[in-house]
Design a protein around this motif. Structure first.
Motif, PDB file in Angstrom:
ATOM      1  N   ARG A 265      -2.765   1.911   0.715  1.00  0.00           N
ATOM      2  CA  ARG A 265      -2.816   2.731   1.811  1.00  0.00           C
ATOM      3  C   ARG A 265      -1.972   2.809   2.793  1.00  0.00           C
ATOM      4  O   ARG A 265      -1.609   3.037   3.502  1.00  0.00           O
ATOM      5  CB  ARG A 265      -3.953   2.870   2.449  1.00  0.00           C
ATOM      6  CG  ARG A 265      -4.608   3.528   3.330  1.00  0.00           C
ATOM      7  CD  ARG A 265      -4.626   4.718   3.208  1.00  0.00           C
ATOM      8  NE  ARG A 265      -5.100   5.627   4.485  1.00  0.00           N
ATOM      9  CZ  ARG A 265      -5.126   6.892   4.834  1.00  0.00           C
ATOM     10  NH1 ARG A 265      -4.608   8.179   3.800  1.00  0.00           N
ATOM     11  NH2 ARG A 265      -5.362   7.359   6.320  1.00  0.00           N
TER      12      ARG A 265
ATOM     13  N   THR B  81     -11.381  -2.464  -3.018  1.00  0.00           N
ATOM     14  CA  THR B  81     -10.070  -1.057  -2.694  1.00  0.00           C
ATOM     15  C   THR B  81     -10.899   0.605  -2.162  1.00  0.00           C
ATOM     16  O   THR B  81     -10.228   1.626  -2.895  1.00  0.00           O
ATOM     17  CB  THR B  81      -9.255  -0.686  -4.028  1.00  0.00           C
ATOM     18  OG1 THR B  81      -9.929  -0.541  -5.766  1.00  0.00           O
ATOM     19  CG2 THR B  81      -8.403  -2.296  -3.903  1.00  0.00           C
ATOM     20  N   ASN B  82     -11.949  -0.184  -2.372  1.00  0.00           N
ATOM     21  CA  ASN B  82     -12.956   1.749  -1.933  1.00  0.00           C
ATOM     22  C   ASN B  82     -13.550   1.234  -1.045  1.00  0.00           C
ATOM     23  O   ASN B  82     -14.257   0.353  -0.608  1.00  0.00           O
ATOM     24  CB  ASN B  82     -13.447   2.267  -3.005  1.00  0.00           C
ATOM     25  CG  ASN B  82     -14.920   2.286  -3.343  1.00  0.00           C
ATOM     26  OD1 ASN B  82     -15.743   1.804  -2.492  1.00  0.00           O
ATOM     27  ND2 ASN B  82     -14.268   2.155  -4.866  1.00  0.00           N
TER      28      ASN B  82
ATOM     29  N   PHE C  58      -7.438   2.272   0.138  1.00  0.00           N
ATOM     30  CA  PHE C  58      -7.225   2.896  -1.218  1.00  0.00           C
ATOM     31  C   PHE C  58      -5.462   1.376  -1.475  1.00  0.00           C
ATOM     32  O   PHE C  58      -5.085   1.200  -0.237  1.00  0.00           O
ATOM     33  CB  PHE C  58      -6.679   4.030  -1.188  1.00  0.00           C
ATOM     34  CG  PHE C  58      -8.093   4.589  -0.617  1.00  0.00           C
ATOM     35  CD1 PHE C  58      -8.797   4.432  -1.063  1.00  0.00           C
ATOM     36  CD2 PHE C  58      -7.441   5.699  -0.083  1.00  0.00           C
ATOM     37  CE1 PHE C  58     -10.166   5.420  -0.261  1.00  0.00           C
ATOM     38  CE2 PHE C  58      -8.978   7.035  -0.280  1.00  0.00           C
ATOM     39  CZ  PHE C  58      -9.878   6.506  -0.414  1.00  0.00           C
ATOM     40  N   GLU C  59      -5.445   1.390  -2.759  1.00  0.00           N
ATOM     41  CA  GLU C  59      -4.512   0.609  -2.907  1.00  0.00           C
ATOM     42  C   GLU C  59      -3.185   1.373  -2.690  1.00  0.00           C
ATOM     43  O   GLU C  59      -2.929   2.424  -2.306  1.00  0.00           O
ATOM     44  CB  GLU C  59      -4.614   1.256  -4.714  1.00  0.00           C
ATOM     45  CG  GLU C  59      -4.995   0.075  -5.004  1.00  0.00           C
ATOM     46  CD  GLU C  59      -4.504   0.390  -6.958  1.00  0.00           C
ATOM     47  OE1 GLU C  59      -3.806   0.484  -7.185  1.00  0.00           O
ATOM     48  OE2 GLU C  59      -6.096  -0.250  -7.487  1.00  0.00           O
TER      49      GLU C  59
ATOM     50  N   ARG D 104      -9.925   3.572   5.661  1.00  0.00           N
ATOM     51  CA  ARG D 104      -9.326   2.777   3.934  1.00  0.00           C
ATOM     52  C   ARG D 104      -8.577   1.908   3.402  1.00  0.00           C
ATOM     53  O   ARG D 104      -7.652   1.472   4.323  1.00  0.00           O
ATOM     54  CB  ARG D 104      -8.457   4.315   3.395  1.00  0.00           C
ATOM     55  CG  ARG D 104      -9.285   6.225   3.303  1.00  0.00           C
ATOM     56  CD  ARG D 104      -8.720   6.651   2.576  1.00  0.00           C
ATOM     57  NE  ARG D 104      -9.163   8.360   2.874  1.00  0.00           N
ATOM     58  CZ  ARG D 104      -8.874   9.380   3.116  1.00  0.00           C
ATOM     59  NH1 ARG D 104      -7.699   9.407   3.618  1.00  0.00           N
ATOM     60  NH2 ARG D 104      -9.676  10.230   3.619  1.00  0.00           N
TER      61      ARG D 104
END
Lengths: 199, 476
Positions: free
Chosen positions: B435, B292-293, B432-433, B430
């Motif tokens: 996103r 998640t990154n 990310f969670e 991205r």
């Protein structure tokens, strides 16, 4: 901007690293055209989780957030800073911040205090042992203290000066208007302009 | 002592220097979009201020706009208000704007280069972190927050502390089927999401020099994903020939003067960097993220890592959280991960070469049952170009959706979103969670991997696909 010299308040431990600005406030909350009212979007995905630290009654009314490393990475959205401020935070402590987030914090009046990771760990332990612990953040002396923990924090001198005096950047820069005009007179002719439009 | 590319460009923009203060830097180009500007324009009105240089400012709408039914009013009233607000602000302050339906509407970082407004040696800013894209031309380009957007509108300058310098040198030649996206994902996995913090990075070396302008933009775009202030590539013949026929490129004697200046920007032989990182292009293979990154990535040929493999306690906890969020089990081969949605687009990979690469894989093939694919050109002009080349037909024949221009599924603030638990292979930047939509799970991939994944329904590279007997258009 309101001047910031010292802040005393209770703190919440956020034991996560890489809390990016999409976690601080998801993009769906960015559609507003106003400057206030972003507290409802703060950590929106996590606020539904009853275990989440800000949902614990002992952390009600906190104003200092102690976060893991790489807080505020990702998107440039200043809404992340506004959401923290609107929720009631005045200080965020971490061992590493996303650059743009840290810049935005300084502009909007949120203190981003950079400390060693060891200080973060000790603050977490202290706060978790007694969530009522008062945390004192002194911008004048660049120190943070809580219970037995007392440590220096880093912030760049210029941001500190502006925060201490509550100064508005645009106003400062416009006092250098003559310098800007002088620079503009030297710009090369080949530099592009958006107007008139060409296609 | 010699100076680096970034030092030369920085020095050329210092309006005012005072010890103990950040430099006051002049900004050559300010890109504006609907999401990070309304409060900045409000600030101008409150202060009774004007936009100092509307002729160095350009606006478009990209983040929250839909990518279908663009000729109809925007259905979501909150989004519509934000887009209308930008249009009104542009009119009030005399700023050029490209609205939905215009060929130069699109992702703000795609339209600057396609108009030729992004040029070497400039300073470029925008209220968007992926402004780093424009560094591919040898410009200093970085994202700013809304307070800074207001500052640039009012003064055409920004106060900035001088960053340190870093060189990322990529020696050798990228293997076939390995693209700029794989390269930058591999770099971020190596240096970590905070590895570039405080630095302007110059990407250099044989593998970088060999990249097209669009591939260079992909690399520089992702600079922010490892924390760098900006990413840059020295301008060269590739840069000049890309720019030459663009609408806002200098003409005649101005062109000659500009090229001469641009050539002088390359890092001097005796200049030194504060930090150097070296990669070998030959070592890089198709690369995907599992977490998640953007630093949580591995070669496609490997398996989901175990949190125990991380020595650092924070990394271990982050990996545990990431696997839980992503719904993955350590040890699962990446190639066995089923994908619901493939997204091709964004400021990272939404340009014509990205579309050509994916179309080359999809020609004569079909998107797998149970998988959907969205193809979203980066701008109206990219869309028109793709249609002129017949790429839209390849995508549609394969069963993919052919959309209008915008940020689309990159960021989950317009109608193109993942549902909770839905898994994507995405060419965006991205993972990310949340996103791409609340609860959505993202694997970052290159356009080639995206297209192959669409065909198999599981993460895949083109080399994994059985050959097809089809005449592929010459340019794909």
């Amino acid at each position: 901007m309101e001047a910031f010299t010292q802040h005393i308040g209770t703190a919440a431990p956020l034991r996560r690293s890489n809390v990016d600005t999409d976690q601080i406030i998801p993009a769906v909350y960015l559609k507003r055209v106003t400057r206030t009212g972003f507290e409802d979007g703060l950590f929106a995905a996590w606020r539904n989780d009853p275990e989440f630290v800000l949902n614990q009654p002992e952390y009600g009314g906190v104003s200092v957030l102690v976060a893991g490393p790489d807080f505020g990475t990702g998107s440039s959205r200043e809404h992340a800073v506004w959401a923290l401020l609107d929720y009631g935070f005045r200080v965020v402590v971490s061992s590493r911040f996303g650059d743009i987030f840290r810049g935005n914090s300084g502009k909007a009046g949120l203190l981003a205090a950079l400390v060693e990771q060891d200080v973060v760990e000790r603050l977490w332990t202290t706060i978790e042992a007694d969530p009522g612990t008062k945390v004192t953040v002194d911008l004048e002396h660049k120190t943070i203290s809580a219970g037995d923990v007392s440590a220096p924090f880093e912030i760049d001198d210029y941001t500190r000066y502006r925060l201490l005096n509550g100064l508005d950047d645009v106003g400062i820069t416009l006092s250098h208007e003559a310098d800007i005009a002088a620079y503009e007179a030297t710009r090369p002719a080949f530099k592009p302009a958006t107007l008139p439009a060409k296609a | 002592m010699g100076r680096t590319l970034s030092e030369k460009v920085w020095d050329a923009h210092v309006v005012r220097h005072a010890d103990g203060e950040p430099d006051l830097l002049y900004i050559d180009l300010h890109l504006v979009h609907e999401v990070t500007s309304p409060q900045a324009f409000d600030g101008l009105r409150l202060g009774g201020r004007q936009v100092r240089r509307p002729d160095l400012t350009i606006a478009t709408e990209d983040h929250n706009v839909p990518t279908y039914d663009v000729d109809k009013p925007i259905a979501d009233p909150v989004s519509r208000t934000q887009v209308d607000t930008l249009r009104k602000n542009a009119e009030e302050f005399g700023i050029r704007i490209h609205t939905l339906g215009d060929p130069d509407q699109g992702v703000v970082h795609v339209i600057g280069p396609q108009l030729g407004l992004t040029q070497p040696g400039m300073t470029v800013v925008c209220g968007d972190s992926h402004t780093s894209t424009h560094g591919a031309f040898g410009a200093i380009a970085f994202g700013i927050g809304t307070s800074e957007v207001e500052h640039v509108l009012a003064t055409q300058t920004l106060m900035q502390a001088r960053p340190k310098t870093m060189a990322v040198t990529v020696d050798g030649v990228l293997p076939d089927g390995v693209s700029a996206k794989d390269l930058v994902l591999a770099l971020i996995a190596q240096v970590g999401t905070g590895g570039g913090q405080g630095y302007i990075v110059e990407y250099r070396g044989e593998a970088i020099r060999a990249l097209s302008m669009e591939a260079r933009m992909t690399i520089c775009n992702m600079s922010i994903e490892w924390g760098a202030k900006a990413g840059m590539i020295a301008p060269d013949e590739t840069t000049f020939s890309y720019l030459q026929d663009k609408p806002h490129a200098p003409q005649g004697v101005d062109w000659e003067a500009a090229v001469e200046y641009w050539k002088s920007l390359a890092t001097d032989a005796d200049a030194t960097f504060d930090r150097e990182v070296v990669l070998r292009a030959e070592d890089i293979t198709p690369f995907v993220t599992w977490g998640t990154n953007p630093g949580q990535g591995i070669p496609l040929s490997e398996s989901v890592p175990s949190p125990d493999a991380f020595a650092n306690e924070n990394d271990k906890r982050a990996a545990e959280r990431a696997l839980e969020y992503m719904g993955l089990t350590a040890g699962t081969p990446m190639r066995e991960i089923h994908v619901d949605t493939v997204f091709l687009g964004s400021c990272t990979n939404g340009r014509i070469e990205d579309l050509r690469a994916a179309a080359g894989v999809l020609a004569g093939r079909k998107v797998a049952e149970g998988t959907r694919m969205l193809v979203v050109p980066g701008s109206g002009r990219v869309r028109l170009q793709a249609e002129a080349e017949g790429l839209d037909a390849i995508f549609k024949d394969a069963g993919a959706e052919w959309r209008g221009a915008g940020c689309s599924m990159c960021l989950g603030m317009n109608p193109d979103q993942l549902a909770p638990g839905e898994r994507s292979a995405s060419t965006s930047n991205r993972n990310f969670e949340g996103r791409q939509g609340k609860g959505g799970r993202t694997h970052l991939v290159s356009p080639l991997v995206a297209a192959a994944t669409a065909v198999t329904g599981t993460l895949a590279a083109p080399a994994d696909l059985p050959p097809v007997d089809v005449a592929v258009p010459e340019n794909v």
